[in-house]
Write a protein that holds these residues in place. Sequence first.
Motif, PDB file in Angstrom:
ATOM      1  N   SER A 270       0.812  -1.223   0.000  1.00 15.00           N
ATOM      2  CA  SER A 270       0.000   0.000   0.000  1.00 15.00           C
ATOM      3  C   SER A 270       0.843   1.270   0.000  1.00 15.00           C
ATOM      4  O   SER A 270       0.299   2.369   0.177  1.00 15.00           O
ATOM      5  N   GLY A 271       2.137   1.145  -0.182  1.00 18.76           N
ATOM      6  CA  GLY A 271       2.998   2.321  -0.238  1.00 18.76           C
ATOM      7  C   GLY A 271       3.503   2.788   1.107  1.00 18.76           C
ATOM      8  O   GLY A 271       4.195   3.809   1.194  1.00 18.76           O
ATOM      9  N   GLY A 272       3.167   2.074   2.169  1.00 17.15           N
ATOM     10  CA  GLY A 272       3.671   2.402   3.497  1.00 17.15           C
ATOM     11  C   GLY A 272       2.903   3.515   4.187  1.00 17.15           C
ATOM     12  O   GLY A 272       1.925   4.065   3.667  1.00 17.15           O
ATOM     13  N   ILE A 273       3.378   3.867   5.388  1.00 16.68           N
ATOM     14  CA  ILE A 273       2.792   4.967   6.154  1.00 16.68           C
ATOM     15  C   ILE A 273       3.025   6.264   5.393  1.00 16.68           C
ATOM     16  O   ILE A 273       4.050   6.431   4.709  1.00 16.68           O
ATOM     17  N   ARG A 274       2.103   7.205   5.523  1.00 11.92           N
ATOM     18  CA  ARG A 274       2.243   8.459   4.777  1.00 11.92           C
ATOM     19  C   ARG A 274       3.596   9.112   5.076  1.00 11.92           C
ATOM     20  O   ARG A 274       4.151   8.990   6.167  1.00 11.92           O
ATOM     21  N   GLU A 275       4.101   9.807   4.091  1.00 13.77           N
ATOM     22  CA  GLU A 275       5.464  10.324   4.112  1.00 13.77           C
ATOM     23  C   GLU A 275       5.743  11.187   5.340  1.00 13.77           C
ATOM     24  O   GLU A 275       4.936  12.032   5.732  1.00 13.77           O
ATOM     25  N   GLY A 276       6.886  10.943   5.936  1.00 10.69           N
ATOM     26  CA  GLY A 276       7.315  11.751   7.067  1.00 10.69           C
ATOM     27  C   GLY A 276       6.836  11.264   8.416  1.00 10.69           C
ATOM     28  O   GLY A 276       7.101  11.911   9.436  1.00 10.69           O
ATOM     29  N   HIS A 277       6.145  10.118   8.437  1.00 10.27           N
ATOM     30  CA  HIS A 277       5.597   9.623   9.699  1.00 10.27           C
ATOM     31  C   HIS A 277       5.879   8.134   9.843  1.00 10.27           C
ATOM     32  O   HIS A 277       6.345   7.476   8.903  1.00 10.27           O
ATOM     33  N   GLU A 278       5.602   7.606  11.030  1.00  8.83           N
ATOM     34  CA  GLU A 278       5.796   6.182  11.287  1.00  8.83           C
ATOM     35  C   GLU A 278       4.575   5.614  11.983  1.00  8.83           C
ATOM     36  O   GLU A 278       3.767   6.342  12.577  1.00  8.83           O
ATOM     37  N   LEU A 279       4.448   4.304  11.909  1.00  6.27           N
ATOM     38  CA  LEU A 279       3.298   3.630  12.489  1.00  6.27           C
ATOM     39  C   LEU A 279       3.291   3.771  14.006  1.00  6.27           C
ATOM     40  O   LEU A 279       4.316   3.621  14.668  1.00  6.27           O
ATOM     41  N   LYS A 280       2.105   4.049  14.546  1.00  8.56           N
ATOM     42  CA  LYS A 280       1.929   4.072  15.998  1.00  8.56           C
ATOM     43  C   LYS A 280       1.155   2.845  16.464  1.00  8.56           C
ATOM     44  O   LYS A 280       1.585   2.116  17.344  1.00  8.56           O
ATOM     45  N   PHE A 281      -0.002   2.593  15.849  1.00 10.72           N
ATOM     46  CA  PHE A 281      -0.780   1.393  16.166  1.00 10.72           C
ATOM     47  C   PHE A 281      -1.757   1.119  15.047  1.00 10.72           C
ATOM     48  O   PHE A 281      -1.975   1.954  14.165  1.00 10.72           O
ATOM     49  N   PHE A 282      -2.336  -0.088  15.054  1.00 15.07           N
ATOM     50  CA  PHE A 282      -3.342  -0.435  14.055  1.00 15.07           C
ATOM     51  C   PHE A 282      -4.323  -1.440  14.643  1.00 15.07           C
ATOM     52  O   PHE A 282      -4.030  -2.139  15.613  1.00 15.07           O
ATOM     53  N   THR A 283      -5.504  -1.480  14.059  1.00 18.23           N
ATOM     54  CA  THR A 283      -6.492  -2.482  14.443  1.00 18.23           C
ATOM     55  C   THR A 283      -6.412  -3.627  13.446  1.00 18.23           C
ATOM     56  O   THR A 283      -6.420  -3.394  12.230  1.00 18.23           O
ATOM     57  N   PRO A 284      -6.339  -4.879  13.897  1.00 22.98           N
ATOM     58  CA  PRO A 284      -6.263  -5.997  12.943  1.00 22.98           C
ATOM     59  C   PRO A 284      -7.603  -6.357  12.326  1.00 22.98           C
ATOM     60  O   PRO A 284      -7.651  -6.917  11.238  1.00 22.98           O
ATOM     61  N   GLY A 285      -8.704  -6.026  13.008  1.00 24.62           N
ATOM     62  CA  GLY A 285     -10.002  -6.437  12.490  1.00 24.62           C
ATOM     63  C   GLY A 285     -11.133  -5.504  12.868  1.00 24.62           C
ATOM     64  O   GLY A 285     -12.208  -5.936  13.269  1.00 24.62           O
ATOM     65  N   GLY A 286     -10.896  -4.208  12.754  1.00 19.73           N
ATOM     66  CA  GLY A 286     -11.916  -3.247  13.157  1.00 19.73           C
ATOM     67  C   GLY A 286     -11.709  -2.785  14.590  1.00 19.73           C
ATOM     68  O   GLY A 286     -10.875  -3.317  15.329  1.00 19.73           O
ATOM     69  N   SER A 287     -12.493  -1.803  14.996  1.00 23.29           N
ATOM     70  CA  SER A 287     -12.267  -1.160  16.290  1.00 23.29           C
ATOM     71  C   SER A 287     -12.576  -2.056  17.477  1.00 23.29           C
ATOM     72  O   SER A 287     -12.162  -1.764  18.602  1.00 23.29           O
ATOM     73  N   SER A 288     -13.313  -3.150  17.280  1.00 24.73           N
ATOM     74  CA  SER A 288     -13.658  -4.030  18.393  1.00 24.73           C
ATOM     75  C   SER A 288     -12.564  -5.036  18.710  1.00 24.73           C
ATOM     76  O   SER A 288     -12.686  -5.801  19.665  1.00 24.73           O
ATOM     77  N   THR A 289     -11.483  -5.043  17.926  1.00 24.26           N
ATOM     78  CA  THR A 289     -10.383  -5.973  18.187  1.00 24.26           C
ATOM     79  C   THR A 289      -9.247  -5.224  18.872  1.00 24.26           C
ATOM     80  O   THR A 289      -8.947  -4.086  18.517  1.00 24.26           O
ATOM     81  N   PRO A 290      -8.604  -5.838  19.879  1.00 24.62           N
ATOM     82  CA  PRO A 290      -7.485  -5.181  20.555  1.00 24.62           C
ATOM     83  C   PRO A 290      -6.430  -4.710  19.574  1.00 24.62           C
ATOM     84  O   PRO A 290      -6.077  -5.424  18.634  1.00 24.62           O
ATOM     85  N   ILE A 291      -5.914  -3.490  19.794  1.00 21.97           N
ATOM     86  CA  ILE A 291      -4.964  -2.888  18.863  1.00 21.97           C
ATOM     87  C   ILE A 291      -3.603  -3.563  18.942  1.00 21.97           C
ATOM     88  O   ILE A 291      -3.265  -4.224  19.925  1.00 21.97           O
ATOM     89  N   LEU A 292      -2.832  -3.393  17.874  1.00 25.47           N
ATOM     90  CA  LEU A 292      -1.457  -3.876  17.817  1.00 25.47           C
ATOM     91  C   LEU A 292      -0.541  -2.713  17.464  1.00 25.47           C
ATOM     92  O   LEU A 292      -1.006  -1.661  17.000  1.00 25.47           O
TER      93      LEU A 292
END
Length: 437
Positions: A270-292
Amino acid sequence: MTDLLTPVLSAHWGEDKSWKLARYETNGGYRALRTALGMQPAEVVNLVKEANLRGRGGAGFPTGMKWSFVPQDNPNPKYLVVNADESEPGTCKDMPLMLATPHTLVEGVIISSYAINAHTAFIYCRGEVLHVIRRLQQAVREAYAAGYLGKNILGTGYDLDIIVHAGAGAYICGEETALLDSLEGRRGQPRLRPPFPAVAGLYASPTVINNVESIASVPAIIANGAAWFKKMGSEKSSGFTLYSLSGHVARPGQFEAPMGITMRQLLELSGGIREGHELKFFTPGGSSTPILTAEHLDLPLDYEGMAGAGTMLGTKALQVFDDTTSIVRTTLRFVEFYKHESCGKCTPCREGSWWLVQLLMKFEAGTAQEGDVDKLLDICDNIGGRSFCALADGAVACVTSAVKHFRSEFELGYHTPAWELFPYEKSALFAVQGEIR
């Protein structure tokens, strides 16, 4: 794992008039139906079992096994219900599928109904997506006109009617028993189980409820075989699936890949995180799933991989948040959604979600008090596992996982507003004088 992308369901989404019957038949549509109708229903069930198709709607329960639970000696009619009430925040895979190639779902419905000996099937779709409902209705009409639906389908003696039902926009109706109550004309609220839908579901009759993607995957399995399906994916999570990437990525969208692909690989696609920034967290399956977080980038995105990390694959709605995002604000917005969508049947969910919002608003405003993080977790402890359905568990999961990974950021809410720590205009994607930020 095979190639990074395995377009099967999405293979023809970009073609001209891909939603029309003629185009679908040109691409091999309804050949699997002819094959299935030449088999015994039990053979179809066993083939889906052998392929190890697991439900693509969240829990990952084996589809063929669910079909086999239907008691064929029950004299009542059997029903197939397709859960197309896609409501989980961040989830956007079923709607484009139904919009681009609705006949994939219709063919899957016919084969699945034949397998469980159902003669009436329902597709329960969100009422707000009128364009999708119209596309489905058109596909069903075309299927009737071509002899794929109605009486004596393809001269085999099998009869089936499909009804496209528009819901009223309640998130709770994505829960299968609440969906059944809504179909029956009642207020959508979860039922006490047992009895389970396979025994006493719609109109107190044996009922199978499957997600759109689960049913839409059936024709490809019938056409190509179980071994072909199992060549993709991981050992216990077979096949292809649709991953939905949204948020702070360069190219958000749908990525159809084998089960078990990693988040790092999807970000590269997908081209990675938008330019100039880095990943902080993500949801694996929507907002009801514990974040990673970034430490989980190389975990396989399958049912076992996510369970091992203490979360769930869910609907594979991968919402990506970069370092400009306030975890406090994000968690508050998630919980506000669950508070609003709670049906109110269960006191812990109805009252607890309200209190979570009140407390999270204090954290966001920087007016929380010492010990409020523990109070937040205590409220969660009194909500989770104490309601009829999983809505309350989802509201709790996004809070507890956020505190687990970013407790110090919540503690800053004892004295500093979240909007000072993370100015919201920096995390938003919006246009300023023609520039997207």
